[in-house]
Design a protein around this motif. Structure first.
Motif, short mmCIF file in Angstrom:
data_model
loop_
_atom_site.label_atom_id
_atom_site.label_comp_id
_atom_site.label_asym_id
_atom_site.label_seq_id
_atom_site.Cartn_x
_atom_site.Cartn_y
_atom_site.Cartn_z
N ALA A 266 2.28 24.00 -36.24
CA ALA A 266 2.62 24.73 -37.31
C ALA A 266 2.01 26.09 -37.05
CB ALA A 266 1.98 24.17 -38.53
N PRO A 267 2.51 26.92 -36.26
CA PRO A 267 2.15 28.11 -35.84
C PRO A 267 2.41 29.08 -37.22
CG PRO A 267 3.98 27.55 -34.43
CD PRO A 267 3.56 26.32 -34.95
N ASN A 268 1.50 29.84 -37.48
CA ASN A 268 1.50 30.66 -38.88
C ASN A 268 2.09 30.05 -39.89
OD1 ASN A 268 0.76 33.00 -37.30
ND2 ASN A 268 2.90 33.48 -36.37
N THR B 134 -5.95 31.74 -40.95
CA THR B 134 -6.03 31.59 -39.67
C THR B 134 -7.15 30.72 -39.02
OG1 THR B 134 -7.55 33.64 -39.82
CG2 THR B 134 -5.09 33.95 -39.64
N TYR B 135 -7.98 30.17 -39.75
CA TYR B 135 -8.72 29.13 -39.29
C TYR B 135 -8.02 27.91 -38.63
CZ TYR B 135 -11.89 25.55 -38.63
OH TYR B 135 -12.60 24.47 -37.97
N TYR B 136 -7.13 27.52 -39.27
CA TYR B 136 -6.49 26.27 -39.07
C TYR B 136 -5.26 26.70 -37.85
CZ TYR B 136 -8.79 24.09 -42.72
OH TYR B 136 -9.79 23.43 -43.46
N SER C 90 -3.70 19.64 -17.94
CA SER C 90 -2.75 19.89 -18.94
C SER C 90 -3.18 21.09 -19.95
CB SER C 90 -2.62 18.60 -19.78
OG SER C 90 -3.47 18.28 -20.62
N MET C 91 -4.32 21.54 -19.99
CA MET C 91 -4.54 22.41 -20.90
C MET C 91 -4.38 23.94 -20.28
SD MET C 91 -5.61 21.68 -23.82
CE MET C 91 -6.16 23.20 -24.49
N ALA D 102 -7.84 27.78 -34.64
CA ALA D 102 -9.05 27.03 -34.58
C ALA D 102 -9.43 26.60 -32.82
CB ALA D 102 -9.20 25.63 -35.27
N PHE D 103 -8.27 26.23 -32.19
CA PHE D 103 -8.25 25.94 -30.75
C PHE D 103 -7.81 27.02 -29.84
CE2 PHE D 103 -8.01 21.82 -33.32
CZ PHE D 103 -9.15 21.34 -32.87
N GLY D 104 -7.32 28.07 -30.33
CA GLY D 104 -6.75 29.11 -29.58
C GLY D 104 -5.65 29.71 -30.64
#
Length: 253
Positions: free
Chosen positions: A245-247, A232-234, A57-58, A237-239
């Motif tokens: 919550a993008p940006n 931007t860490y949050y 799924s990734m 963090a996974f890509g």
């Protein structure tokens, strides 16, 4: 196997109290899509390996499938619906530890599962735990088990910012973590609550930024003009922007 207690109780309350919100366009409509995932005894839960596909799924080509959308949102906490992806739950855990918030404001209570999650994690991760306040108009859907000494639910029509209790907001200690999962007058509420926010406070806008339409882009420009920066860490963090919550993991300067 049994029906997840959180889902069963939620839908009993929803059908009884808000029948007009079940259909397409209603605030409960998404729940129809997650029903078979939340219910632990749904008919196709178990399958033969030979009958399964092999693409994880990734993989980007499979992001549109249930496993990374509805499946992620169907996670429960203590049997209650949270409507949070595993990525974002991990990010909130880190932020609560890092920020040590004295106040968490949740916009959109749904069944109360995420409010309970925030209260439990504040009590575990904060050296000086404060308060969690969750706001929603449809409070009859909140489960009776969504209770915690740090957690308070408020019946508020989020389409009207004047419905907030200013005396409450003025007394709540900082740092604040505000999480908007209500999808109602998003930037009007942001502008209102910004009056009470202090430098270092966080404001997370879930789901709506995924649309990235003109309304969202203009709204995030307003956020930037109000002195907020994307952490931007949050977001990454996974890509890049692999979050609901993008940006929109925002810190007030």
């Amino acid at each position: 196997m049994k029906l997840a207690s959180g889902y069963k109780a939620f839908w009993e309350a929803a059908h009884k109290n808000y029948p007009d919100q079940i259909g397409e366009g209603g605030f409960l409509y998404m729940g129809l899509g997650i029903s078979n995932v939340v219910e632990s005894d749904y008919s196709d839960r178990f399958a033969k390996p030979s009958g399964r596909g092999w693409m994880p799924s990734m993989h980007p080509r499979s992001f549109h499938k249930r496993s990374t959308t509805i499946g992620a949102l169907a996670l429960t906490y203590k049997g209650l619906i949270t409507i949070k992806t595993p990525f974002d739950l991990a990010l909130y855990t880190r932020l609560i530890w890092e920020l040590q918030p004295r106040t968490i404001l949740e916009l959109g209570s749904y069944q109360g599962g995420s409010g309970l999650w925030f209260a439990d994690h504040m009590s575990m991760l904060c050296e000086n735990p404060g308060e969690v306040h969750s706001f929603d108009l449809q409070t009859k859907c909140i489960h009776e088990n969504a209770k915690h000494p740090l957690l308070t639910f408020h019946q508020v029509d989020l389409s009207d910012v004047a419905a907030f209790d200013e005396n409450l907001l003025m007394r709540l200690p900082h740092p604040w973590l505000v999480t908007d999962d209500a999808h109602v007058q998003v930037f009007s509420i942001f502008s209102y609550l910004n009056r009470f926010l202090a430098p270092g406070d966080y404001y997370v806008i879930e789901d709506d930024p995924i649309r990235a339409d003109k309304e969202i882009i203009n709204g995030l420009q307003l956020v930037e003009q109000s002195g907020f920066l994307v952490d931007t860490y949050y977001t990454d963090a996974f890509g890049d922007n692999l979050t609901c919550a993008p940006n929109a993991w925002l810190r007030k300067s």
